[in-house]
Design a protein around this motif. Structure first.
Motif, mmCIF file in Angstrom:
data_model
loop_
_atom_site.group_PDB
_atom_site.id
_atom_site.type_symbol
_atom_site.label_atom_id
_atom_site.label_comp_id
_atom_site.label_asym_id
_atom_site.label_seq_id
_atom_site.Cartn_x
_atom_site.Cartn_y
_atom_site.Cartn_z
ATOM 1 N N PRO A 11 76.802 -115.445 42.799
ATOM 2 C CA PRO A 11 76.424 -114.307 43.635
ATOM 3 C C PRO A 11 75.712 -114.776 44.898
ATOM 4 C CG PRO A 11 74.946 -114.491 41.784
ATOM 5 C CD PRO A 11 76.012 -115.509 41.546
ATOM 6 N N PRO A 12 75.745 -113.977 45.942
ATOM 7 C CA PRO A 12 74.970 -114.332 47.131
ATOM 8 C C PRO A 12 73.480 -114.361 46.814
ATOM 9 C CG PRO A 12 76.568 -112.601 47.599
ATOM 10 C CD PRO A 12 76.512 -112.743 46.125
ATOM 11 N N ALA A 13 72.752 -115.031 47.673
ATOM 12 C CA ALA A 13 71.292 -115.001 47.534
ATOM 13 C C ALA A 13 70.795 -113.587 47.813
ATOM 14 C CB ALA A 13 70.657 -116.010 48.492
ATOM 15 N N LYS A 14 69.533 -113.418 47.661
ATOM 16 C CA LYS A 14 68.933 -112.080 47.828
ATOM 17 C C LYS A 14 69.258 -111.569 49.236
ATOM 18 C CE LYS A 14 64.452 -109.716 47.757
ATOM 19 N NZ LYS A 14 62.992 -109.889 47.534
ATOM 20 N N PRO A 15 69.930 -110.384 49.290
ATOM 21 C CA PRO A 15 70.252 -109.835 50.617
ATOM 22 C C PRO A 15 68.989 -109.429 51.358
ATOM 23 C CG PRO A 15 71.586 -108.822 48.881
ATOM 24 C CD PRO A 15 70.494 -109.576 48.209
ATOM 25 N N THR A 16 69.111 -109.364 52.680
ATOM 26 C CA THR A 16 67.984 -108.949 53.517
ATOM 27 C C THR A 16 68.367 -107.687 54.257
ATOM 28 O OG1 THR A 16 68.763 -110.321 55.338
ATOM 29 C CG2 THR A 16 67.189 -111.312 53.812
ATOM 30 N N ILE A 17 67.337 -106.834 54.513
ATOM 31 C CA ILE A 17 67.546 -105.604 55.264
ATOM 32 C C ILE A 17 67.453 -105.955 56.737
ATOM 33 C CG2 ILE A 17 66.797 -103.259 55.646
ATOM 34 C CD1 ILE A 17 67.864 -103.826 52.844
ATOM 35 N N SER A 18 68.558 -105.717 57.472
ATOM 36 C CA SER A 18 68.578 -106.087 58.886
ATOM 37 C C SER A 18 68.377 -104.892 59.803
ATOM 38 C CB SER A 18 69.901 -106.771 59.232
ATOM 39 O OG SER A 18 70.983 -105.916 58.920
ATOM 40 N N ASP A 19 68.581 -103.691 59.301
ATOM 41 C CA ASP A 19 68.414 -102.527 60.162
ATOM 42 C C ASP A 19 68.370 -101.285 59.294
ATOM 43 O OD1 ASP A 19 68.158 -100.997 62.385
ATOM 44 O OD2 ASP A 19 70.249 -101.137 63.041
ATOM 45 N N SER A 20 67.799 -100.237 59.869
ATOM 46 C CA SER A 20 67.779 -98.961 59.160
ATOM 47 C C SER A 20 67.642 -97.842 60.164
ATOM 48 C CB SER A 20 66.623 -98.915 58.147
ATOM 49 O OG SER A 20 65.371 -98.896 58.816
ATOM 50 N N THR A 21 68.186 -96.684 59.774
ATOM 51 C CA THR A 21 67.995 -95.449 60.528
ATOM 52 C C THR A 21 67.593 -94.375 59.518
ATOM 53 O OG1 THR A 21 70.269 -94.699 60.274
ATOM 54 C CG2 THR A 21 69.816 -96.180 62.118
ATOM 55 N N ARG A 22 67.532 -93.149 60.004
ATOM 56 C CA ARG A 22 67.128 -92.078 59.093
ATOM 57 C C ARG A 22 68.188 -91.781 58.040
ATOM 58 N NH1 ARG A 22 65.461 -87.495 63.301
ATOM 59 N NH2 ARG A 22 67.309 -88.400 64.299
ATOM 60 N N SER A 23 69.464 -92.190 58.277
ATOM 61 C CA SER A 23 70.516 -91.881 57.300
ATOM 62 C C SER A 23 71.308 -93.113 56.888
ATOM 63 C CB SER A 23 71.476 -90.851 57.882
ATOM 64 O OG SER A 23 72.116 -91.370 59.051
ATOM 65 N N SER A 24 70.915 -94.299 57.345
ATOM 66 C CA SER A 24 71.678 -95.498 56.988
ATOM 67 C C SER A 24 70.744 -96.688 56.929
ATOM 68 C CB SER A 24 72.799 -95.767 58.000
ATOM 69 O OG SER A 24 72.262 -96.106 59.258
ATOM 70 N N ILE A 25 71.173 -97.707 56.174
ATOM 71 C CA ILE A 25 70.460 -98.981 56.060
ATOM 72 C C ILE A 25 71.497 -100.084 56.161
ATOM 73 C CG2 ILE A 25 69.095 -100.480 54.546
ATOM 74 C CD1 ILE A 25 67.807 -97.981 53.409
ATOM 75 N N THR A 26 71.238 -101.045 57.019
ATOM 76 C CA THR A 26 72.132 -102.198 57.200
ATOM 77 C C THR A 26 71.528 -103.396 56.505
ATOM 78 O OG1 THR A 26 72.915 -101.350 59.307
ATOM 79 C CG2 THR A 26 73.289 -103.683 58.859
ATOM 80 N N LEU A 27 72.318 -104.050 55.635
ATOM 81 C CA LEU A 27 71.845 -105.248 54.966
ATOM 82 C C LEU A 27 72.827 -106.377 55.252
ATOM 83 C CD1 LEU A 27 72.796 -105.167 51.222
ATOM 84 C CD2 LEU A 27 73.216 -103.184 52.661
ATOM 85 N N SER A 28 72.331 -107.574 55.166
ATOM 86 C CA SER A 28 73.152 -108.774 55.373
ATOM 87 C C SER A 28 72.794 -109.790 54.325
ATOM 88 C CB SER A 28 72.934 -109.335 56.793
ATOM 89 O OG SER A 28 71.595 -109.727 56.970
ATOM 90 N N TRP A 29 73.686 -110.754 54.156
ATOM 91 C CA TRP A 29 73.483 -111.773 53.122
ATOM 92 C C TRP A 29 74.247 -113.022 53.532
ATOM 93 C CZ3 TRP A 29 76.146 -107.280 52.863
ATOM 94 C CH2 TRP A 29 77.540 -107.356 52.750
ATOM 95 N N ASN A 30 73.904 -114.122 52.860
ATOM 96 C CA ASN A 30 74.603 -115.376 53.099
ATOM 97 C C ASN A 30 75.710 -115.551 52.077
ATOM 98 O OD1 ASN A 30 72.961 -116.160 55.270
ATOM 99 N ND2 ASN A 30 71.407 -116.970 53.877
ATOM 100 N N LYS A 31 76.659 -116.406 52.420
ATOM 101 C CA LYS A 31 77.730 -116.717 51.478
ATOM 102 C C LYS A 31 77.142 -117.372 50.239
ATOM 103 C CE LYS A 31 81.431 -117.287 54.864
ATOM 104 N NZ LYS A 31 82.457 -118.200 55.401
#
Length: 1108
Positions: A811-831
């Motif tokens: 599995p990927p490592a622990k994902p990180t939260i890269s952005d958020s709005t009032r109705s969405s959250i953007t997360l990213s992760w490494n291979k």
């Protein structure tokens, strides 16, 4: 008084006096349906002195007290829609002018709505209409229907196209079609179709246009004679709308331009024209006529007035059936074609063969098919020809007959007898005729007849000059009768001779016999070069057939051999005999009585022939071999005393005697040179001298074993990212020597050179190749080795990728939260750290609220390492996990992210650049490249590009969006190599990134340039691949030479693909410099020169000129 006068003066101006109009007139209701009705009314009796501007229509539902305006119309009628079915309505209409509204006029009775609609009905009294061309025609089709139907007009099945002449108009009660200046194109069948919501109806209308007809058609001349012709034609395609009343027929002589009327009242479509002049050419024309005029003329082709038949063809089968010195009878057959008229008679002509003038023989036509000619002179040769006559005249003459001489017949042959009979043939003879008919006898025809009942058949099919003949092909036991006919030079045949009478075909034979002299009963000995002759007396009836054979093979007269044979004697003669003429000669005689043979043995004394082959070489090694052969079949008539054995190297022309007196037919050859190729030969010797030689095939002096065959079935049985295990099978042949080991080589997919895997030979059938480059594809081949050397390489193994075995990815490592709005959250992760040996193809994202246990799938498969989960609840706290996906399956979930509330946020700028992009970018010289850098940050950061000593805004094209920035550089050069710095900045912070670019170019100089193998006039230049190949493999090398006394270089080759090049034809003692330049796909690189000059001398340690 003055006041009154003043008032009178003011009244002279025009004053318009008006008032509200009177009520409208009578109201009428029509076209009442379940939801509508049409009202119409009359104008008011007085408009009140002002123009009516409109009419107001009001309605009142029965039982209601309120009038409602339902329409305002300028017309005197209106259709009211939207009414309720079954209800009763009152209507009233008021007129309006500029002064106001009149009193309303009411409909006295209420209107009850019900469905009074009806399908359209056409009221057409007649559907046939006629008009004269050029006049106008108006057709009115009255109809009824509720609601009002729509009208559609068609002509001849096609929708009518209105023109300036043809128009249609439809009113409430009728539909009209109007033709202006009618013409023939308006004639036809018209159809009007009326349709409304209730139904459809239609009516056909036939329109006929009266005018002149079209011309008649298909004019033909049906019958032609000498004084009349018959014509026929078809009526016009277009009759002008009325019946054709008559036709007018005219004729003219083609030599004149004036037409003469034959008949102006022809009612039918045919006519017979008489009183024509035979041989005159006529032309005819016809016109059709109706009550409106005449059509255009139609003309025939010119026709000659003549009989319909022709003179007959020539008579056939003309022949002379009887000839003598004073009378000839000529006969013939009727012509194949009588010309269409019976034959009236024939005309006969003749001429002397040496003359060119034909003379007519008959005065009147001859009605029979033969004619007796009495006016002939003896000895002359005559030809005849005949022509036939009918009503049309005399036809062409036949071909001339075969020339026949005016001579008497010759007498038949005499003394016709049978001279011999066999079981399939009869021999006949006869004497010449007593009288030859005044011409020399030129041949005979023999005929036979099979008894008792048969016809006479020819026995000879070629001219027979002899007075005898053997008739063959007869059936044994059958009876035949024979006769003969003579033929002289005048081509006259005699009467048949007397027959032989019945002749029975049966045996009358004497078996063949041979009589030889006593000396032929012993061996006949002849010296080489002398004459060899064998004679024999023979007999037999019928005459036997003679065959001479040598050693059971037929021989005949050819070259030195001559064979003669008569009825009683035969001989065999061989001139200048040689050794090959020795052998067994057989004389065979054969006839129907049997076969007999005699054998004579002949020996020609001569040198022996070649020994019996082949000359076999056995026990071959690098130094010796054994030869064996057989005694010569042709000993030359004397005992073989010994043999001479010789050898010769194929590279030389001289033979060396190995044994000069070998008594046996086998010998051992020694002192051979390994690797050399030899020929051997042997010849026998008798008392007459040395014989011919027997030569062997070329033999190479070498050991009996060879290199082994190539190993087979090379395959890679296992692979990791840097090692592979290769297996193979033993060669099919070890070459006669034990396999001492195996050599293994590898090659990359994109490479051109094979690289050895093992330093020492491998004795097992498998090997492990290590130090491989991950991600590269390799192929392997194997050599087998024995005492003779290396085998040919095996077929390469299939290409195999250097990669680890495949598993589920981590599995990927622990994902990180890269952005958020009032109705969405953007997360990213490494291979993931481990892809399972197979490339990760995507990721699965799941999320849940912090207060809940159930997971929701955000996306099932995304190939990016970033995802925005939308549709979230503002202010709610969420956690996320990510799973890796490869072709094996889906991994375990990653660690959960930190809790994140769906809300707006600020974020420092950050580059989203993969590791591969941070590596140096290789670019071809002259090509374009683009550096694309994704980034994040909130708010969107500003982007700047920098490179030392270069303004990138001028050199490149920079494009920046909210998440990606890129620079494109066209036609890259070496100056574009270096580091490119990208800077990001916003209110939350800043970031920078450095990217490296390297532009590929042509190769560097080759290394280790050296000169070796120097002789007086040649040398070999060698080198190694350049340390820098310029980004692409070297394709070929350019080799140049320079004499020490010159400054210019001379090109030796520009297509050298090896790492050495041999230079020849150099001057002995000369000093030369060499230079080598590599060339790849990007161009010609930097040259490398030999530092010292090379002197052309024949020594291993060549001289150099350091000071040159």
């Amino acid at each position: 008084m003055s006041l009154a006068l003043d008032c009178q003066q003011r009244s002279t101006d025009a004053v318009k006096v008006c008032e509200a109009p009177l009520p409208p007139g009578k109201i009428t209701v029509s076209d009442v349906t379940s939801s509508s009705g049409r009202l119409s009314w009359e104008k008011p009796d007085h408009d009140g002195g002002s123009k009516i501007t409109c009419y107001i229509v009001e309605m009142l539902v029965k039982g209601d007290d309120t009038w409602t305006i339902c329409s305002e119309s300028k017309a005197l009628e209106v259709t009211i829609n939207g009414l309720a079915n079954g209800k009763e309505y009152f209507f009233r209409v008021s007129a309006v002018n500029e002064k106001g509204k009149s009193e309303p006029t009411c409909l006295l009775t209420p209107v009850t709505l019900n469905n009074s609609s009806a399908g359209p009905i056409i009221n057409l009294l007649s559907n046939m209409f006629s008009v004269k061309a050029g006049n106008d025609l108006k057709i009115d089709v009255p109809y009824k229907g509720v609601p009002q139907p729509t009208a559609t007009w068609t002509k001849d099945g096609n929708l009518l196209k209105e023109t300036s002449r043809v128009n249609t108009h439809t009113s409430d009660t009728s539909s009209q079609i109007i033709f202006k200046d009618a013409s023939r194109v308006d004639a036809g069948v018209y159809e009007v179709t009326l349709a409304n919501s209730v139904g459809t109806t239609s009516a056909e209308i036939f329109v006929n246009v009266f005018e002149r007809p079209g011309p008649p058609t298909d004019l033909s001349v049906d019958e032609v004679s000498a004084d009349f012709m018959s014509l026929s034609w078809q009526p016009p395609h277009y009759t002008g709308g009325c019946q054709i009343s008559n036709y007018v027929v005219e004729k003219r002589d083609t030599g004149s331009i004036i037409w003469h009327t034959v008949s102006a009242t022809v009612a039918r479509t045919s006519i017979k024209i008489t009183r024509l002049t035979q041989g005159t050419e006529y032309q005819f024309r016809i016109v059709a006529e109706n009550r409106y005029g005449k059509s255009h003329f139609v003309e025939s082709e010119p026709v000659v007035a003549q009989y319909p038949f022709k003179p007959p063809g020539p008579p056939i089968n003309l022949r002379v059936v009887n000839a003598s010195k004073s009378v000839m009878v000529v006969a013939w057959s009727k012509p194949d074609n009588d010309g269409g008229s019976p034959i009236l008679g024939y005309h006969i002509e003749c001429k002397d063969q040496s003359s060119i003038l034909w003379t007519k023989l008959n005065k009147g036509p001859v009605t029979e098919n033969q004619f007796k000619v009495t006016s002939v002179e003896e000895g002359l040769v005559y030809e005849f020809r005949v022509c036939a006559e009918n009503m049309a005249g005399v036809g062409p003459c036949s071909k001339a007959s075969v020339p026949v001489a005016a001579r008497d017949q010759c007498d038949p042959p005499r003394n016709f007898t049978v001279t011999n009979i066999t079981n399939s043939s009869v021999s006949l003879s006869w004497d010449k005729p007593e009288y030859d008919g005044g011409a020399k006898i030129t041949g005979y025809i023999v005929e036979r007849k099979e008894l008792p009942d048969s016809c006479w058949l020819k026995c000879n099919f070629t001219n027979l000059l002899d007075t005898f003949l053997e008739v063959t092909g007869l059936t044994e036991g059958m009876q035949y009768d024979f006769r003969v006919i003579a033929k002289n030079s005048a081509e006259l045949f005699s009467a048949p001779s007397e027959t032989t009478g019945p002749v029975t075909v049966q045996h009358d034979v004497d078996p063949p016999k041979i009589k030889l002299e006593d000396r032929f009963r012993q061996v006949l000995v002849v010296k080489a070069g002398d004459l060899l002759r064998i004679d024999a007396d023979i007999s037999g009836r019928p005459n036997p057939t003679v065959f001479w054979l040598k050693n059971a093979r037929n021989i005949g007269t050819k070259g030195r051999v001559e064979i003669t044979a008569t009825k009683a004697h035969t001989s065999l003669l061989i001139r200048e005999s040689v050794r090959k003429d020795s052998g067994q000669y057989t004389l065979t005689l054969q006839n129907t009585g049997g076969t007999t043979s005699k054998t004579i043995i002949c020996k020609v004394l001569d040198r022996p022939g070649p020994p019996a082959g082949p000359l076999e070489v056995s026990g071959l090694s690098a130094e010796k071999c054994t030869l064996s052969w057989g005694p010569p079949p042709e000993t030359g008539g004397a005992e073989i005393m010994y043999y001479i054995v010789e050898k010769c190297e194929t590279s030389r022309v001289s033979w060396i005697v190995v044994y000069s007196d070998m008594m046996a037919t086998t010998c051992k050859i020694t002192k051979l040179v390994k690797g050399n190729e030899y020929l051997f030969r042997v010849r026998a010797v008798n008392k007459y001298g040395e014989g011919e030689t027997l030569e062997s095939e070329p033999i190479k002096a070498m050991d009996p074993f060879t290199i082994p065959s190539a190993p087979t079935d090379v395959e890679v049985t296992s692979a990791t990212n840097d090692t592979m295990t290769i297996c193979w099978k033993r060669p099919a042949s070890d070459g006669g020597s034990r396999i001492s080991g195996y050599i293994i080589e590898k090659r990359e997919k994109q490479g051109v050179r094979w690289v050895r895997v093992n330093k020492k030979p491998v004795y097992d059938l498998r090997v492990k190749a290590s130090c491989l480059q991950e991600g590269c594809e390799y192929e392997f081949r194997v050599f087998a080795e024995n005492a003779a050397g290396l085998s040919e390489p095996s077929l390469p193994s299939p290409l195999t990728l250097a990669e680890d075995p495949k598993f589920l990815p981590s599995p990927p490592a622990k994902p990180t939260i890269s952005d958020s709005t009032r109705s969405s959250i953007t997360l990213s992760w490494n291979k993931p750290l481990f892809d399972g040996g197979a490339a990760v193809t995507g990721y699965k994202v799941e999320f849940r609220k912090s207060t809940e246990e159930d997971w929701t799938v955000g996306v099932h498969n995304i190939d990016k390492t970033e995802f925005t989960v939308t549709g979230l609840t503002s202010g709610t706290e969420y956690v996320f996990i990510v799973r890796s996906i490869n072709k094996i399956g889906i991994s375990e979930p990653s660690p959960e992210t930190d809790s994140q509330v769906a809300m707006e946020r600020e974020e420092e700028p950050r580059f989203e650049v993969p590791t591969e992009m941070r590596k140096t970018l290789l670019v071809k010289d002259g090509s374009s490249f683009t550096l694309t850098v994704p980034f994040t940050g909130k708010p969107v950061p500003t982007v700047t590009w920098d490179k030392a000593d270069v303004d990138l805004r001028v050199r490149g094209l920079i494009n920046t969006s909210s998440s990606v920035t890129s620079i494109t550089v066209e036609r890259a050069t070496r100056d574009d190599s270096g580091k490119y710095i990208i800077k990001l900045q916003n209110v939350a912070g800043s970031a920078s990134l450095t990217l490296s670019v390297k532009v590929l170019d042509s190769p560097g100089p080759p290394i280790h340039v050296a000169v070796k193998d120097v002789t007086k006039n040649s040398a070999t230049v060698s080198w190694d691949i350049p340390e820098n190949e310029g980004g692409g493999p070297v394709k070929n090398y350019l080799v140049d030479i320079r004499d020490i006394s010159r400054t210019g270089w001379t090109r030796l080759t520009d297509k050298c693909r090896r790492l050495s090049y041999k230079v020849s034809d150099l001057e002995e003692g000369g000093i030369y410099f060499f230079r080598v330049t590599a060339q790849n796909e990007y161009g010609i690189g930097v040259p490398a020169e030999t530092k010292e000059g090379t002197k052309m001398i024949d020594t291993n340690d060549w001289e150099t000129n350091p000071g040159a």
